[in-house]
Design an enzyme around this catalytic site. Structure first.
Site, PDB file in Angstrom:
ATOM      1  N   VAL A  64       0.720  -1.207   0.083  1.00  0.00           N
ATOM      2  CA  VAL A  64       0.011   0.020  -0.153  1.00  0.00           C
ATOM      3  C   VAL A  64       0.816   1.139  -0.092  1.00  0.00           C
ATOM      4  CG1 VAL A  64      -1.958  -1.157   1.266  1.00  0.00           C
ATOM      5  CG2 VAL A  64      -0.337   0.160   2.576  1.00  0.00           C
ATOM      6  N   GLU A  93       3.125   2.461  -2.075  1.00  0.00           N
ATOM      7  CA  GLU A  93       3.586   3.211  -3.454  1.00  0.00           C
ATOM      8  C   GLU A  93       2.387   3.941  -4.077  1.00  0.00           C
ATOM      9  OE1 GLU A  93       6.420  -0.078  -3.612  1.00  0.00           O
ATOM     10  OE2 GLU A  93       8.033   1.756  -4.390  1.00  0.00           O
TER      11      GLU A  93
END
Ligand SMILES: Cc1cc2nc3c(=O)[nH]c(=O)nc-3n(C[C@H](O)[C@H](O)[C@H](O)COP(=O)(O)OP(=O)(O)OC[C@H]3O[C@@H](n4cnc5c(N)ncnc54)[C@H](O)[C@@H]3O)c2cc1C
Lengths: 288, 758
Positions: B715, B717
Site C-alpha cells: 500500500v 507506493e
C-alpha cells in the site's frame, strides 16, 4: 566552524568594547536565527559574538505616543503587547509572519534589519512607518532612517564598532493606516518572493495626505518608492489610484530570477501587492 | 467490497510496539550511535558538477593535530563490474565504488573525493577544508535533452550504453529499450481522436527528515560492524561486501531506527567511508553524518525528465492506441527507474496496441534512487492528463471513461505480463461513489479566487522477494518475533498482528524486534511495498509451524495422538475428549516441564505481489492574480487488498498523497547554470507543511490479493502516483489551462494565464 569568543554583554559599554576591539571580526547576536545559521554554514568567520539580550537598554518596549523598541526585543514580545497591537497593526502584520512560533520567540526586528537581506519581512513595514534607527558605538550615537539603512545585500550603513541600540516609530497620525503582505507559494516558513508594505494617511476630507510604499525581494535592498508618494498625495484613496501606484511599483523594481521566482513574476506581484496593501492600509486609515 | 472473512486481530488498530520509545525520544537513530573511542568523520565533496581530478594533496590534513586517518578513492578496494539486484533497483559495484568516492572525476556536485576521521567533527571539517584538489572543470549537462545532444560531454568514462541491442553512439545513454504489442500504426489509423503531448517533471527528493549516517568498526580480524539507518540491513551488507571486497559473513549490519526513507535509504553512501577510515585508524569506530545539503546534493532523488505520450481513441470512447517515449535523468551513473515507469505506463487501461520507449540518460546530477513507486508518478502525469483532455474534448464522464477502459484480470500490461485479479475497477467505482466526488464544488466562491476539481488514477506493481521471521514462545504466553525488516511505517506491528492472528493471541502479546544481519535469516529491503506482504507472510508461516510444534506438545501432555489435537480460537483441545483443552497461554506455561522451549522459523521468497491501484480526487483554490494554489479537499481511494492495521494503511495513503502534492506544486531541484542545486535546504526546497494541506481523506477498497493468506497488497507506493495528474486536472478545471511541466508553481500558473489571455 572557526572558533570564536562568546560574550554575554550586560551593558552598552560591554558591547561597545567588544566591537571596538574586534572590528568586523565581531558581531552582535540577538535571536541568532540568521547569525548562527550563517556561521554554521561557513558564510563568514568571526572571532567574537556578543549577545546583547541582557543589555537593559536593548530590551525596552516603550509606547508613549511614539514607540521605542530595543534591538533585543523578540518579535513575539512585540506582537503580544496589546498597546502595540492597537497602535501599529501594520507592524503586527509582519511580526507575526516571520518564521514560525519558535523563530518569533527569539528573532528580533533589529536582527532582521541588520541582516539586510532584500527579502527581510520587517524592513519595509518599518520604512512605511517612518522608523528611525538609533545607532551607537564607543565613539558616539547617530540616527538613520530605516529607508537609508540598507546599502546592499547583507550590507548596511553600520561602520566597524557600531551597532543598533533601538528603533523608534513615530506616533501614528490620525488617519494613518498601514499594511504588509508578502507572497510565498506556501503558507508559512518561506522567504518572500515579493513583500510590499504600504501606509496611507488620510486628511480630514478623506484625501491622501501621505502615502509610503516599500517593496521587499525586488532589488539589492528593500525598495522605497518615492514616486508613489508623489503620485498619491492629494488624491482620493480609490482602486484606480492604487492600481496606478501598482503600475509604478511594477516598473520601478529591479528583481532577479532565482529559485524563488522570476523577474516577470516578481514585477507582476509587485503591482498586485502594492494595490492590495494600499487598499488595506486605506481601510485601516478610515477605521482608525 | 470489504473482505468478508472475520478476523480477531487483523483490521484492528492496536498501539504500535515502538510508539512509546519514539514519542519519548528514547528510540536510537543513526546519529545517536556513540561508541567508546569513536572518531568523527567528514567528507570532502566536489564543488563542481563535472570535473576531472588532476591531483589530490592530503598532506596538510594528515599533518593536523587530532586527525587520525585520511582517505581518497585510492583506498577503495577495486570492485567488480557485475550487476546485483537490490530488490528495488540493481547495483553495479564498480559504479557504486566510484559513486561512493570519485576515482578520477566528479560527476555531480557533492560527489565525495576524500574523507577524514578525527577526534571531533570540528577538526575533521577543518582537515577536509585543508585538502587541496587540482580540478579540471568540465562542461556539465543537467537535463535529458542537453545530455543527449551529440556534442554533450561524456560523463562516465568508457561507458557505452545499449540502444535496442546496439551500441549507442551517444555518450550519455545509459540504455534505451522498447516494449511493443499489437499494431500501433493501425491503432492510430483507426482512432478518431488523437492527443499527443510532452510532460516534463523536475528532479525531486524524498525529503526524509533523518539525514544519511553510518558508524563502522573494521577490526584487526577483518570483521566489519556497521550501524546505519537503512531500509535494508542485508542490502547494506550486500553492497558493503561488493564495495569493500569482503565476504558477506565478515560484515554485520546493525540497523538503527530510521527517520524515513521512501526508497532513498536503500543505497549506501557514507557507510563504506566510515569502514575504511576505521580500518585506517586501527579499528577505532568512525561515525559520519550527512547534513541536509549533502542529502539533497549527494543522496538519491527521483529523476527529472519527460514523458511524451500519444493516445488514440475510437468512436466508442475506447483507447485503442498508445505510444510513449519516457526519458529519465539517471544522475551521474546509469540506472534510473525508467524500467519501472514503463511497467506502469498503460497499466490502468486496457489498450490493444501499445509501444513504450524508455531512455535512461546520464546527467551531472546526483545518482537517482528509488522514491515511492519510482517512475509511476511521471507516467501518470502524462496519461491521466491526456485522459482528462480526451474526456473534456469528447464530453465524456472521466469516471465512466476510466471504467469503460479499465484494465482487469487478463489484461496485458504495457510491458507484457497478464494481470491477475486486480482491483482497478473496484477502486474507480469507490471513487465514483465517494462523498467527495458526489459533493458540489462552488467554482467561484466569491473571494476573488477560483476552484477546480481533478481526478486521476495510478498503479504500482509491488514486489514480493525474500523475508525471514523467527518466533519463540515465552512461558507467560507471549511470543518474541524476530525480523530483519527495518520498520519505517509501523511494520513491526503489522507483522506482529499477522502472527497474532494465527496464534490466537493479542497483537500486544507478540513482541517484535528488528535485529542485525547476524541474528535472523536473509531479508530484502523495506521497499517495493513488500514488507507487510512478504515479511508478514513469513510471520504467518512461522506462526503456522509454531502451532504445529505446540500441537505435538499438547498431544504429549495429554498422551493422545497428534491428529486428535485441534487448534481453534487460540485454544488447543482434544477432538474426542471435551475435558482436554488448553489456551495458548496455558500451554506456554507448561513448555519448560514438557520438553523445553518452542520456537519456529518462517521464510519466503515471493515472486509476485499483486499490484495496487489508486484513484485520487483533488479540489483546489487558486488566486488567479498571484497563482497561489491551495489544496482545499483531497481524497485518496485505493485497493489495499486487506488492511492489516487500517491506521497505518491510511497513514501511507496520506503520506504518499502529500509527497505527490508537493511534487505537483512546488518541489524541484532548481539547478543553476553550472549544474549546482540552488535550493538545497528545506527553506527553499518548499515541501508542503501541515499549514498547506487539508486532512487527506481516505477510502480503503479491499479486493483481497489471492497470493497472500490474508489478502494483503502493498500500500505504500500507489498513493504517490495520481497526485501530480490530479492537481494538474484540478488546475485545468479551475482556470482552463493545462500545465504540462511540474512543478506547477505560482510562476508557471501566471505565465500560462498570461499566454492564454494573450
Ligand atoms: C526557520 C527560519 C525561518 C525564517 N523566516 C523568516 C521570515 O519569514 N522572514 C524573514 O524576514 N526572515 C526569516 N528568517 C530569518 C531571521 O529569522 C530574521 O531575519 C530575524 O529577524 C533575525 O533576527 P535575529 O534576532 O535572530 O538576528 P540575529 O541572527 O541575532 O542577527 C542577524 C544579523 O544582524 C546582526 N545584528 C543583530 N542585532 C544587531 C544589532 N542590535 N546591531 C547591529 N547588528 C545586529 C547580527 O550580527 C547578524 O549579522 C527565518 C530564519 C529561520 C531560521
Amino acid at each position: 566552524m572557526h572558533p570564536f569568543d562568546f560574550v554575554a554583554a550586560t551593558s552598552v559599554a560591554d558591547v561597545n568594547s567588544v566591537l571596538a576591539q574586534h572590528g568586523n571580526r565581531a558581531r552582535p547576536l540577538v535571536g541568532g536565527t540568521d547569525l548562527l545559521v550563517q556561521l554554521r554554514g561557513g558564510r563568514f568567520e568571526l572571532d567574537a559574538v556578543v549577545d546583547i539580550k541582557s543589555v537593559p537598554e536593548a530590551n525596552v518596549l516603550e509606547l508613549n505616543g511614539s514607540l521605542k523598541m530595543g534591538s533585543a526585543v523578540p518579535l513575539a514580545e512585540f506582537y503580544e503587547n496589546q498597546g502595540v497591537r492597537n497602535a501599529y497593526p501594520g507592524l503586527i502584520d509582519c511580526a507575526e509572519l516571520v518564521g514560525g512560533i519558535q523563530i518569533q520567540s527569539r528573532a528580533s526586528m533589529a536582527g532582521n534589519l541588520c541582516n539586510a537581506t532584500p527579502s527581510g519581512d520587517t524592513i519595509c513595514p518599518m520604512i512605511v512607518h517612518s522608523a528611525q534607527v538609533h545607532i551607537t558605538s564607543a565613539k558616539g550615537d547617530r540616527t538613520v532612517a530605516v529607508e537609508d539603512f540598507c546599502t546592499g545585500p547583507g550590507r548596511t550603513v553600520l561602520e566597524d564598532g557600531e551597532w543598533v541600540l533601538d528603533i523608534t516609530f513615530p506616533a501614528p497620525a490620525s488617519g494613518f493606516g498601514a499594511a504588509y503582505e508578502r507572497f510565498i507559494p506556501r503558507n508559512e516558513m518561506d522567504i518572500a518572493v515579493v513583500g510590499v508594505a504600504s501606509s496611507v494617511t488620510l486628511d480630514g476630507s478623506g484625501k491622501i495626505a501621505d502615502a509610503r510604499v516599500a517593496l521587499a525581494a525586488v532589488g539589492p535592498t528593500p525598495v522605497f518608492i518615492r514616486d508613489i508618494t508623489a503620485l498619491l498625495v492629494g488624491k482620493e484613496p480609490t482602486e484606480e489610484n492604487f492600481v496606478a501606484a501598482g503600475k509604478i511599483a511594477h516598473d520601478a523594481v529591479s528583481p532577479i530570477t532565482d529559485m524563488r521566482g522570476t523577474i516577470e513574476q516578481r514585477r507582476h506581484l509587485s503591482g498586485v501587492l502594492t494595490r492590495r496593501t494600499l487598499t488595506k492600509a486605506a481601510e485601516r486609515a478610515k477605521a482608525g | 467490497m470489504v473482505a468478508t472473512q472475520e478476523y480477531k486481530v487483523i483490521g484492528t488498530r492496536p498501539i504500535r510496539h515502538d510508539g512509546l520509545d519514539k514519542v519519548t525520544g528514547r528510540a536510537i537513530y543513526g546519529a545517536d550511535v556513540k561508541l567508546p573511542g569513536m572518531l568523527y568523520g567528514a567528507v570532502l565533496r566536489s564543488p563542481h558538477a563535472h570535473a576531472r581530478i588532476k591531483s589530490i594533496d592530503t598532506s596538510a590534513a594528515e599533518a593536523m593535530a587530532g586527525v587520525i586517518a585520511v582517505m581518497t578513492a585510492k583506498d577503495m578496494p577495486e570492485a567488480g563490474d557485475e550487476l546485483v539486484d537490490l530488490g528495488e533497483g540493481a547495483i553495479n559495484f564498480s559504479h557504486a565504488s566510484d559513486h561512493i568516492m570519485a576515482m578520477n572525476k566528479a560527476k555531480f556536485k557533492g560527489h565525495p573525493v576524500a574523507a577524514v576521521a578525527a577526534i571531533s567533527t570540528n577538526v575533521a571539517r577543518e582537515a577536509v577544508a585543508a585538502i587541496k584538489v587540482d580540478w579540471e572543470v568540465l562542461k556539465s549537462v543537467v537535463t535529458v535533452d542537453e545530455a543527449m545532444a551529440p556534442d554533450a560531454p561524456a560523463i562516465v568514462d568508457g561507458w557505452v550504453g545499449d540502444d535496442l541491442g546496439e551500441k549507442s553512439p551517444l555518450p550519455n545513454v545509459g540504455s534505451h529499450f522498447r516494449h511493443e504489442f499489437g499494431d500501433i500504426e493501425k491503432g492510430f489509423a483507426d482512432s478518431t481522436t488523437i492527443i499527443e503531448h510532452r510532460y516534463d517533471l523536475a528532479m525531486v527528493h524524498q525529503g526524509y527528515i533523518e539525514p544519511h549516517n553510518g558508524t563502522a568498526i573494521w577490526d584487526q580480524d577483518d570483521r566489519v560492524r556497521v550501524w546505519t539507518s537503512t531500509q535494508g540491513s542485508f542490502t547494506v551488507r550486500t553492497q558493503l561486501a561488493g564495495v569493500l571486497q569482503l565476504d558477506e559473513s565478515r560484515i554485520k549490519v546493525i540497523p538503527t531506527e530510521i527517520g524515513g526513507g521512501f526508497g532513498g535509504k536503500i543505497p549506501i553512501y557514507v557507510e563504506p567511508l566510515a569502514a575504511i577510515l576505521s580500518k585506517k585508524s586501527g579499528g577505532k569506530p568512525v561515525r559520519i553524518l550527512m547534513d541536509r545539503a549533502d542529502v539533497f546534493e549527494a543522496s538519491g532523488p527521483t529523476p527529472g525528465g519527460w514523458v511524451s505520450l500519444k493516445l488514440g481513441v475510437n468512436d466508442d470512447g475506447k483507447i485503442i492506441a498508445g505510444d510513449a517515449d519516457i526519458r529519465f535523468d539517471a544522475g551521474g551513473f546509469p540506472g534510473s527507474p525508467v524500467g519501472a515507469a514503463a511497467m506502469c505506463m498503460f497499466s490502468c487501461y486496457d489498450i490493444p496496441n501499445t509501444r513504450i520507449d524508455g531512455w535512461d540518460i546520464i546527467v551531472n546530477k546526483p545518482k537517482t534512487a528509488a522514491y515511492r513507486a519510482p517512475g509511476s508518478t511521471h507516467v501518470a502525469y502524462a496519461i491521466e492528463s491526456i485522459v482528462d483532455e480526451i474526456c473534456e474534448k469528447l464530453n465524456l464522464d472521466p469516471v465512466q471513461f476510466r471504467l469503460d477502459n479499465a484494465s482487469k484480470e487478463g489484461t496485458r500490461r504495457g510491458d507484457g505480463p497478464i494481470f491477475p485479479r486486480i482491483g482497478n475497477i473496484e477502486t474507480v467505482e469507490a471513487a465514483r461513489d465517494s462523498a467527495h466526488w458526489n459533493s458540489p464544488l462552488d467554482k467561484n466562491p466569491g473571494n476573488g479566487k477560483v476552484r477546480g476539481r481533478g481526478i486521476a488514477s495510478g498503479y504500482w506493481f509491488n514486489v514480493g522477494l525474500k523475508s525471514s521471521v523467527n518466533l519463540s514462545v515465552n512461558t507467560d504466553g507471549t511470543v518474541m518475533l524476530i525480523e530483519g525488516s527495518t520498520d519505517i511505517g509501523g511494520s513491526r506491528t503489522s507483522i506482529a498482528m499477522q502472527a497474532a492472528e494465527v496464534l490466537g493471541i493479542s497483537a500486544e502479546d507478540v513482541i517484535p524486534t528488528v535485529v542485525d544481519t547476524d541474528s535472523v535469516g536473509y531479508t530484502d529491503v523495506t521497499g517495493g511495498s513488500r514488507t507487510t506482504y512478504a515479511t508478514g507472510f513469513a510471520a504467518y508461516k512461522a506462526a503456522q509451524s509454531l502451532i504445529e510444534e505446540l500441537t505435538t506438545r499438547a498431544s504429549t501432555i495429554w498422551d493422545i495422538p497428534e491428529d486428535e489435537v485441534g487448534f481453534e480460537d487460540g485454544k488447543f483441545s482434544s477432538k474426542t475428549d471435551p475435558e482436554l483443552s488448553m489456551t495458548f497461554k496455558e500451554l506456554a506455561g507448561k513448555l519448560n516441564e514438557t520438553g523445553g522451549p518452542v520456537s519456529s522459523t518462517g521464510a519466503v521468497d515471493l515472486e509476485n505481489a499483486g499490484g495496487g491501484f489508486a484513484v485520487h480526487i483533488c479540489d483546489l483554490e487558486i488566486d488567479p492574480e498571484t497563482g497561489k494554489t491551495d489544496v482545499i479537499r483531497y481524497t485518496a481511494v485505493q485497493d489495499v487488498g486487506k488492511a492489516i492495521h487500517p491506521s497505518y494503511v491510511e497513514g501511507q495513503m496520506q503520506g504518499g498523497s502529500v509527497q505527490g502534492i508537493g511534487w505537483a506544486l512546488n518541489e524541484e531541484y532548481f539547478m543553476n547554470d553550472d549544474g549546482q542545486m540552488a535550493n538545497s535546504s528545506y527553506l527553499d526546497y518548499r515541501m508542503p507543511t501541515t499549514l498547506d494541506l487539508p486532512e487527506i481523506e481516505t477510502v480503503l477498497v479491499e479486493v483481497p490479493n489471492p497470493l497472500h493468506p490474508f489478502g494483503v497488497r502493498g500500500v505504500g507506493e500507489p498513493p504517490i502516483v495520481p497526485p501530480v495528474a490530479a492537481v494538474a486536472n484540478a488546475i485545468h478545471d479551475a482556470l482552463g489551462i493545462r500545465l504540462r511541466q511540474a512543478p506547477m508553481n505560482p510562476g508557471r500558473i501566471l505565465e500560462a494565464l498570461k499566454e492564454n489571455n494573450g
